[in-house]
Design a protein around this motif. Structure first.
Motif, PDB file in Angstrom:
ATOM      1  N   THR A   9       0.816  -1.219   0.000  1.00 39.99           N
ATOM      2  CA  THR A   9       0.000   0.000   0.000  1.00 39.99           C
ATOM      3  C   THR A   9       0.842   1.259   0.000  1.00 39.99           C
ATOM      4  OG1 THR A   9      -0.139  -0.325   2.397  1.00 39.99           O
ATOM      5  CG2 THR A   9      -2.039  -0.997   1.088  1.00 39.99           C
ATOM      6  N   GLY A  10       2.110   1.161   0.348  1.00 35.69           N
ATOM      7  CA  GLY A  10       2.966   2.345   0.376  1.00 35.69           C
ATOM      8  C   GLY A  10       4.269   2.026   1.073  1.00 35.69           C
ATOM      9  N   VAL A  52      -7.827   0.766  -2.153  1.00 36.92           N
ATOM     10  CA  VAL A  52      -8.170   2.073  -1.589  1.00 36.92           C
ATOM     11  C   VAL A  52      -7.139   3.115  -2.014  1.00 36.92           C
ATOM     12  CG1 VAL A  52      -8.302   3.385   0.569  1.00 36.92           C
ATOM     13  CG2 VAL A  52      -9.484   1.205   0.370  1.00 36.92           C
ATOM     14  N   GLU A  53      -5.844   2.761  -1.908  1.00 34.23           N
ATOM     15  CA  GLU A  53      -4.796   3.722  -2.260  1.00 34.23           C
ATOM     16  C   GLU A  53      -4.823   4.056  -3.739  1.00 34.23           C
ATOM     17  OE1 GLU A  53      -3.100   5.299  -0.052  1.00 34.23           O
ATOM     18  OE2 GLU A  53      -4.009   4.109   1.547  1.00 34.23           O
ATOM     19  N   VAL A  54      -5.043   3.046  -4.585  1.00 36.51           N
ATOM     20  CA  VAL A  54      -5.119   3.296  -6.029  1.00 36.51           C
ATOM     21  C   VAL A  54      -6.332   4.162  -6.345  1.00 36.51           C
ATOM     22  CG1 VAL A  54      -5.455   2.189  -8.275  1.00 36.51           C
ATOM     23  CG2 VAL A  54      -3.855   1.209  -6.622  1.00 36.51           C
ATOM     24  N   ARG A  55      -7.428   3.889  -5.685  1.00 35.91           N
ATOM     25  CA  ARG A  55      -8.651   4.692  -5.875  1.00 35.91           C
ATOM     26  C   ARG A  55      -8.389   6.159  -5.544  1.00 35.91           C
ATOM     27  NH1 ARG A  55     -13.330   6.258  -3.202  1.00 35.91           N
ATOM     28  NH2 ARG A  55     -15.299   5.765  -4.241  1.00 35.91           N
ATOM     29  N   ARG A  56      -7.667   6.406  -4.427  1.00 36.15           N
ATOM     30  CA  ARG A  56      -7.350   7.781  -4.040  1.00 36.15           C
ATOM     31  C   ARG A  56      -6.459   8.462  -5.081  1.00 36.15           C
ATOM     32  NH1 ARG A  56      -6.154   6.047   2.033  1.00 36.15           N
ATOM     33  NH2 ARG A  56      -8.215   6.349   2.931  1.00 36.15           N
ATOM     34  N   GLY A  62      -8.411  12.864 -11.289  1.00 34.70           N
ATOM     35  CA  GLY A  62      -9.699  13.121 -11.932  1.00 34.70           C
ATOM     36  C   GLY A  62     -10.349  11.900 -12.533  1.00 34.70           C
ATOM     37  N   VAL A  63      -9.937  10.707 -12.124  1.00 35.35           N
ATOM     38  CA  VAL A  63     -10.490   9.464 -12.667  1.00 35.35           C
ATOM     39  C   VAL A  63     -11.239   8.725 -11.560  1.00 35.35           C
ATOM     40  CG1 VAL A  63      -9.960   7.247 -13.752  1.00 35.35           C
ATOM     41  CG2 VAL A  63      -8.603   9.282 -14.330  1.00 35.35           C
ATOM     42  N   ARG A  64     -12.488   8.313 -11.840  1.00 37.90           N
ATOM     43  CA  ARG A  64     -13.253   7.506 -10.884  1.00 37.90           C
ATOM     44  C   ARG A  64     -12.898   6.039 -11.081  1.00 37.90           C
ATOM     45  NH1 ARG A  64     -18.228   6.675 -11.096  1.00 37.90           N
ATOM     46  NH2 ARG A  64     -18.625   6.434  -8.859  1.00 37.90           N
TER      47      ARG A  64
END
Length: 848
Positions: A9-10, A52-56, A62-64
């Motif tokens: 995740t990071g 979750v991290e990729v979604r953020r 600007g991409v959903r």
């Protein structure tokens, strides 16, 4: 050992560095003890957490995430993993952690895929896995179920709404029902009251109308209702509340309601009025309150603080929701673990966490295994497209066993990420294949991890170990404390509130960071991490470096490595005997601390011995002998003693500061290619010599007290006054007389006189009382450079006192430092304050 695989995740936090430092200390000690030692590294794909991290990230661009197709989502996740995996591995390498990179694993590699699918198949065949509709924790932002352990309960301010449910047979009267969720009113199937509540007992069996929609529902009695909540009546919404669901199941006469929320937690379904369709929970709540007011059904609204369940993954408010998921029955798996821990097959350190462990294990719930995600192991379940027959196995069957059809639809869900990592101790060693590593190294010995994943991971690994292999996966678990920032928050990737360990390594050095994580703050307690610990570790390692730099020129060319301790009989120099015995005691303390899983105890012992005993005391005493001024026998004894103690001490310190000790060891006469492979020191190597400790005590105390008198009385630096000692016994007198030269030199005296019981010191001598007798220092004549010297000394002491008080004012130091370390700092503060007060009196006298 296995490295708890960090999530991709990071980048890693200081919490990871703490755990890795503790593990490496135990691993390196085990290697030096001659044990075949394996430490397996790897990383975890981390399922929903990575998504979750990729979604953020995509949202910032600007991409959903939801707008992407499945393949595009996977590509974005793979790109994230390929970016962060090398950074995580670079951080581990920067710390110098001695994992076996040739056995590196990833929880989505081919071996993990095979192990995960086979494990699921075996559990399913054993009747422990089932698929069904149950109330789950639904994360509307992630559009997935999450486990109970991934839910955080927080006290938050909200609003309590009291609505009137009117009697169905007419009239304005009815039952007043309190709720914090009026938007769920469309899913009500009943109103419940406590059967012994005198206010409402007569209402049981009657019918009321659900506000807004005026749908009739029965009033039922159930002992789960709290009469003290609201007005004592509870609306029953069985698809969106656990307590309501349990009450519903106890009343089979109630009809199963329809769903009122979609995957995004927006209102939907035939029971929801048109004006509420598509509203999210917050908007629906506001509109429901307005509708209640318009209907005259709103009795009152009031501020209300209550517990709100939020997803640990996304911080979204959890929606309890009926959903078809895969579950694992945990009761049969938990029982052998509970018994195994009680029998001592697995030991938890610190032991205080055992009570928490048992409390959770004894109340364990079934595990929701499925996640509505694209990142993870697909659940190996397949459905015949003709007849719907379910088949579970590593691959889809070639034909349906019921209708012989050949087309199958794969289950769309993936496993909870913990379903792969719960097998880590044996899957990382090759299970289910019968590998040599699995045969030799399983069960593993020690697991080091944070207590925050005691149930997510540790308990589940135990259950998997007992069930799949018939043995506990490890014998000991050590829980590190939680590293916290200055605001008291746990350092985490999610918050981004941790310094990058690799950056600290570049700035300070790996060993400085490692030692600062273990000293002085206990590694098993929570606390803030400060730069003061880094400064202290740097100073300690610098002290060690200078110690070796001093020692090397003292050794004659061709000095062989120390094969054993120097031969020191009772007639040998006392300082040599004393430092060897202090070294032996330090070995005992380090061994004891590591055996008790207390690494900070080991570093505390090493810090005290190397800094205070070896560098500050012994070396200062031995300089005279090393110079040759005391004769060749004394010189050879001091050389042999210095080399033996220093070389063995580097071995003791190596697990905690491997880079500095390796470098310094090669500067000394040594045997072997690497300190990392040298034998671990034995406390039985030098013979015990407690008499040396007892004999040296009055010598060291005399030096300390007379030095204190010089400082407090502010004797001019160039003045060598006469000193006097009145011993309290014959043995102390004998030792002090024999070490007169050492005391005279280190205190800078012109002469040291040993007084008899009836002898009197000079009338104006400054005195101090010690357990072994009294010390005196003859004061210089008044005014001999005294005022300026006293002022300089006062300035120095004031600076030291300010530093001591600043350290004691640091909440991180007080929270994490061992009580004895804090007590020592308080003693030093009091001593400095007293010395400062004494100097002030002397300055006043000098002024008059």
């Amino acid at each position: 050992m296995v490295l708890p695989p960090p999530n991709v995740t990071g980048v890693l936090t200081l919490g990871h560095a703490l755990g890795d430092t503790v593990m490496d200390a135990f691993v390196r000690q085990a290697r030096m003890r001659g044990l075949a030692t394996l430490w397996v590294p790897g990383v975890d794909h981390a399922g929903l957490a990575t998504q979750v991290e990729v979604r953020r990230r995509l949202a910032r661009e600007g991409v959903r995430f939801e707008s992407l197709d499945r393949e595009a989502k996977r590509e974005a996740l793979v790109r994230w993993k390929e970016e962060f995996e090398p950074r995580i591995l670079a951080q581990i390498r920067a710390g110098g952690f001695s994992v076996d990179w040739s056995r590196y694993r990833y929880t989505l590699d081919a071996g993990s895929v095979h192990a995960t699918r086979l494990a699921f198949e075996r559990l399913y065949q054993a009747g422990l896995v089932y698929r069904g509709e149950r109330l789950v924790n639904w994360d509307p932002k992630l559009r997935s179920a999450v486990s109970d352990l991934e839910v955080e309960h927080r006290e938050e301010d909200g609003e309590l709404i009291v609505a009137r449910y009117r009697w169905a047979d007419g009239g304005e009267a009815g039952l007043d029902v309190a709720t914090v969720r009026p938007e769920t009113i469309f899913g009500d199937v009943a109103v419940a009251v406590h059967p012994e509540d005198e206010r409402h007992r007569a209402a049981i069996g009657r019918t009321v109308l659900v506000p807004i929609v005026d749908r009739p529902v029965p009033v039922i009695g159930d002992a789960a209702v709290d009469p003290a909540f609201g007005a004592g009546a509870l609306k029953i919404t069985p698809r969106h509340d656990l307590v309501d669901r349990e009450i519903f199941l106890r009343h089979p006469e109630l009809a199963e309601p329809g769903e009122i929320f979609d995957d995004d937690a927006r209102l939907t379904g035939p029971s929801v009025p048109a004006e509420f369709q598509g509203l999210d929970r917050a908007a629906a709540r506001a509109r429901a309150i307005d509708a209640l007011a318009v209907q005259g059904r709103l009795v009152r609204r009031e501020p209300y603080r209550h517990s709100v369940a939020r997803s640990e993954r996304s911080d979204e408010v959890i929606e309890p929701r009926m959903s078809v998921q895969w579950f694992l029955r945990m009761g049969p798996l938990a029982a052998p673990v509970i018994e195994g821990v009680r029998r001592g097959e697995v030991r938890l350190h610190p032991e205080r966490w055992s009570r928490t462990f048992f409390r959770w294990m004894e109340g364990i719930q079934d595990w929701c295994l499925s996640r509505q995600s694209v990142w993870g192991h697909p659940i190996p379940a397949f459905y015949c497209e003709e007849c719907g027959t379910l088949a579970v196995g590593p691959e889809a069957p070639t034909s349906c066993p019921k209708c012989q059809a050949v087309r199958f639809r794969a289950d769309p869900d993936v496993f909870d990420t913990w379903f792969t990592s719960w097998m880590w101790p044996f899957a990382a060693l090759g299970w289910p294949e019968r590998t040599g590593d699995l045969a030799h190294y399983y069960p593993t010995q020690l697991l080091v991890t944070g207590r925050d994943i005691m149930f997510f991971w540790v308990a589940r690994m135990m259950m998997a170990g007992y069930w799949f292999t018939g043995a506990a996966p490890f014998s000991d678990v050590y829980f590190t404390g939680m590293m916290r920032d200055e605001q008291g928050r746990r350092m985490s990737k999610h918050l981004g509130n941790s310094p990058d360990p690799a950056a600290l390594v570049r700035e300070r050095g790996a060993d400085t960071l490692r030692f600062a994580l273990l000293f002085p703050n206990p590694s098993d307690e929570d606390g803030a991490f400060s730069t003061a610990a880094l400064d202290g570790a740097r100073n300690f390692l610098t002290k060690l470096w200078n110690l070796v730099r001093f020692a090397v020129p003292q050794l004659p060319p061709g000095t062989p490595p120390p094969a054993g301790p120097p031969e020191l009989g009772s007639a040998a120099p006392l300082a040599d005997r004393w430092i060897v015995e202090r070294y032996r005691q330090t070995v005992v303390e380090v061994d004891r601390s590591l055996a008790a899983f207390a690494p900070t105890g080991a570093t505390t012992a090493l810090h005290g011995f190397l800094w205070h005993d070896l560098a500050d005391r012994y070396v200062e005493i031995a300089k005279e002998a090393l110079s040759g001024r005391l004769g060749e026998p004394a010189r050879r004894s001091a050389q042999a003693t210095t080399l033996f103690v220093l070389e063995r001490s580097l071995r003791l310190l190596h697990p905690f500061a491997p880079h500095v000790t390796e470098e310094l060891w090669h500067a000394l006469p040594h045997d072997g290619e690497l300190l990392a492979c040298a034998a671990w020191p034995s406390a039985t190597e030098p013979p015990a010599d407690p008499a040396a400790i007892a004999a040296m005590e009055p010598v060291l105390e005399t030096i300390r007290l007379l030095r204190n008198v010089r400082a407090e009385e502010r004797f001019p630096i160039g003045l060598n006054p006469r000193g006097y000692v009145r011993p309290g016994g014959a043995e102390a007198a004998r030792v002090l007389a024999s070490e007169r030269g050492t005391i005279t030199r280190l205190v800078r005296l012109s002469e040291l006189e040993i007084l008899g019981a009836g002898d009197a010191p000079p009338a104006h001598a400054a005195s101090r009382v010690a357990p072994f007798g009294e010390c005196f220092l003859e004061r210089p004549p008044t005014g001999v450079g005294r005022s300026d010297a006293l002022a300089r000394e006062r300035e120095r002491l004031a600076e030291l006192l300010a530093k001591a008080r600043a350290r004691l004012a640091d909440p991180g130091f007080i929270a994490r430092a061992p009580p004895e370390v804090v007590a020592e700092h308080r003693r030093k503060e009091a001593e400095l304050a007293g010395r400062l007060a004494t100097l002030d009196r002397h300055l006043e006298e000098a002024a008059t």
